[in-house]
Design a protein around this motif. Structure first.
Motif, PDB file in Angstrom:
ATOM      1  N   GLN A  27       1.058  -1.208  -0.074  1.00  0.00           N
ATOM      2  CA  GLN A  27       0.069  -0.071  -0.025  1.00  0.00           C
ATOM      3  C   GLN A  27       0.899   1.170  -0.044  1.00  0.00           C
ATOM      4  OE1 GLN A  27      -3.456   0.403  -0.530  1.00  0.00           O
ATOM      5  NE2 GLN A  27      -2.672   2.561  -0.465  1.00  0.00           N
ATOM      6  N   VAL A  28       2.176   1.109   0.989  1.00  0.00           N
ATOM      7  CA  VAL A  28       2.736   2.446   0.834  1.00  0.00           C
ATOM      8  C   VAL A  28       3.526   2.724  -0.597  1.00  0.00           C
ATOM      9  CG1 VAL A  28       5.202   3.200   1.773  1.00  0.00           C
ATOM     10  CG2 VAL A  28       3.396   2.505   3.153  1.00  0.00           C
ATOM     11  N   LEU A  29       3.900   1.525  -1.193  1.00  0.00           N
ATOM     12  CA  LEU A  29       4.649   1.690  -2.481  1.00  0.00           C
ATOM     13  C   LEU A  29       3.471   2.047  -3.600  1.00  0.00           C
ATOM     14  CD1 LEU A  29       6.659  -1.730  -2.797  1.00  0.00           C
ATOM     15  CD2 LEU A  29       7.541   0.627  -2.835  1.00  0.00           C
ATOM     16  N   ARG A  30       2.123   1.767  -3.498  1.00  0.00           N
ATOM     17  CA  ARG A  30       1.221   2.335  -4.466  1.00  0.00           C
ATOM     18  C   ARG A  30       0.951   3.772  -4.281  1.00  0.00           C
ATOM     19  NH1 ARG A  30      -1.264  -2.774  -3.570  1.00  0.00           N
ATOM     20  NH2 ARG A  30      -2.349  -2.238  -1.776  1.00  0.00           N
ATOM     21  N   SER A  31       1.035   4.148  -2.906  1.00  0.00           N
ATOM     22  CA  SER A  31       0.676   5.491  -2.519  1.00  0.00           C
ATOM     23  C   SER A  31       1.926   6.700  -2.839  1.00  0.00           C
ATOM     24  CB  SER A  31       0.415   5.667  -0.922  1.00  0.00           C
ATOM     25  OG  SER A  31       1.695   5.565  -0.240  1.00  0.00           O
ATOM     26  N   LEU A  32       3.101   6.053  -2.910  1.00  0.00           N
ATOM     27  CA  LEU A  32       4.271   6.520  -3.681  1.00  0.00           C
ATOM     28  C   LEU A  32       4.352   6.664  -5.118  1.00  0.00           C
ATOM     29  CD1 LEU A  32       6.899   5.334  -0.890  1.00  0.00           C
ATOM     30  CD2 LEU A  32       5.875   7.678  -1.188  1.00  0.00           C
ATOM     31  N   GLY A  33       3.235   5.810  -5.723  1.00  0.00           N
ATOM     32  CA  GLY A  33       3.259   5.944  -7.108  1.00  0.00           C
ATOM     33  C   GLY A  33       3.889   4.847  -7.943  1.00  0.00           C
ATOM     34  N   TYR A  34       4.322   3.692  -7.186  1.00  0.00           N
ATOM     35  CA  TYR A  34       4.738   2.710  -7.708  1.00  0.00           C
ATOM     36  C   TYR A  34       3.550   1.920  -8.149  1.00  0.00           C
ATOM     37  CZ  TYR A  34       9.094   4.181  -6.107  1.00  0.00           C
ATOM     38  OH  TYR A  34      10.172   5.150  -5.791  1.00  0.00           O
ATOM     39  N   GLY A  35       3.652   1.270  -9.413  1.00  0.00           N
ATOM     40  CA  GLY A  35       2.477   0.630 -10.025  1.00  0.00           C
ATOM     41  C   GLY A  35       2.965  -0.812 -10.389  1.00  0.00           C
ATOM     42  N   ARG A  36       4.468  -1.078 -10.280  1.00  0.00           N
ATOM     43  CA  ARG A  36       5.073  -2.321 -10.528  1.00  0.00           C
ATOM     44  C   ARG A  36       6.191  -2.435  -9.401  1.00  0.00           C
ATOM     45  NH1 ARG A  36       9.220  -4.120 -15.116  1.00  0.00           N
ATOM     46  NH2 ARG A  36       8.350  -6.438 -15.284  1.00  0.00           N
ATOM     47  N   LEU A  37       5.975  -3.730  -9.189  1.00  0.00           N
ATOM     48  CA  LEU A  37       6.817  -4.221  -8.185  1.00  0.00           C
ATOM     49  C   LEU A  37       7.579  -5.633  -8.865  1.00  0.00           C
ATOM     50  CD1 LEU A  37       8.446  -4.399  -5.563  1.00  0.00           C
ATOM     51  CD2 LEU A  37       6.385  -5.737  -4.334  1.00  0.00           C
ATOM     52  N   VAL A  38       8.750  -5.742  -8.901  1.00  0.00           N
ATOM     53  CA  VAL A  38       9.714  -6.907  -9.503  1.00  0.00           C
ATOM     54  C   VAL A  38      10.435  -7.490  -8.562  1.00  0.00           C
ATOM     55  CG1 VAL A  38      11.042  -7.694 -11.271  1.00  0.00           C
ATOM     56  CG2 VAL A  38       9.734  -5.942 -11.664  1.00  0.00           C
ATOM     57  N   LEU A  39      10.483  -8.683  -8.033  1.00  0.00           N
ATOM     58  CA  LEU A  39      11.113  -9.465  -6.970  1.00  0.00           C
ATOM     59  C   LEU A  39      11.910 -10.429  -7.473  1.00  0.00           C
ATOM     60  CD1 LEU A  39       8.275 -10.200  -4.442  1.00  0.00           C
ATOM     61  CD2 LEU A  39       9.497  -8.175  -4.586  1.00  0.00           C
ATOM     62  N   GLN A  40      13.340 -10.334  -7.318  1.00  0.00           N
ATOM     63  CA  GLN A  40      14.173 -11.252  -7.548  1.00  0.00           C
ATOM     64  C   GLN A  40      14.543 -11.918  -6.226  1.00  0.00           C
ATOM     65  OE1 GLN A  40      18.118 -11.119  -6.733  1.00  0.00           O
ATOM     66  NE2 GLN A  40      17.946 -13.482  -7.126  1.00  0.00           N
TER      67      GLN A  40
END
Length: 168
Positions: A27-40
């Protein structure tokens, strides 16, 4: 759409993957404008669902993978890198001029990662935290305050590493 890239390197760091995929952190990432998360996720025992297939909604995409020949393309596409404190990953990310939040693995003995993260933070090149402080760090850091890492000085970085791990 801004993208955040999380990397654990060649090892496993399940605490980092767990911390970055909590509903609160997402939720914090989305609120900061991040619409994509890539996990290695490296050698971690369990990759978060929906690995290995991507998860997509209209507003958010989650991609998960274990290893690639090179992370250069993922680093290039990232607007924020959240990483373990491995020296190679830190150097590659900083040389690409990407904002870096290092998450120190507190379970490592003789924690050279913490020393490296502290020094690079002191020099203004990155922010660092632990898994337990990741959420608050994401809420409070100001990426615009980071200083560019001076390019083309691998010998200085190598000398710094030698000092940190006691080879000098």
């Amino acid at each position: 759409m801004k993208s955040a890239f999380v990397t654990v390197g060649t090892t496993s760091f399940e605490e980092l993957i767990a911390a970055v995929t909590t509903p609160e952190t997402l939720q914090v990432l989305r609120s900061l404008g991040y619409g994509r998360l890539v996990l290695q996720v490296g050698r971690g025992a369990a990759a978060p669902a929906p690995a290995p297939a991507p998860f997509r909604t209209a507003a958010f995409t989650l991609d998960v993978f274990r290893f690639k020949e090179s992370l250069a393309e993922d680093l290039e596409k990232a607007d924020l890198v959240i990483s373990h404190a491995g020296a190679g990953t830190c150097l590659e990310t900083l040389e690409k001029g990407k904002p870096l939040l290092v998450v120190v693995n507190e379970k490592l003995m003789n924690n050279h990662q913490l020393e490296l993260a502290r020094q690079l933070y002191k020099d203004g090149h990155l922010f660092y935290c632990t898994c337990s402080t990741l959420l608050e760090s994401l809420k409070s850091i100001d990426l615009s305050t980071l200083k560019p890492f001076p390019p083309g000085q691998p010998e200085k970085f190598a000398a710094f590493l030698d000092r940190v791990i006691g080879f000098e």
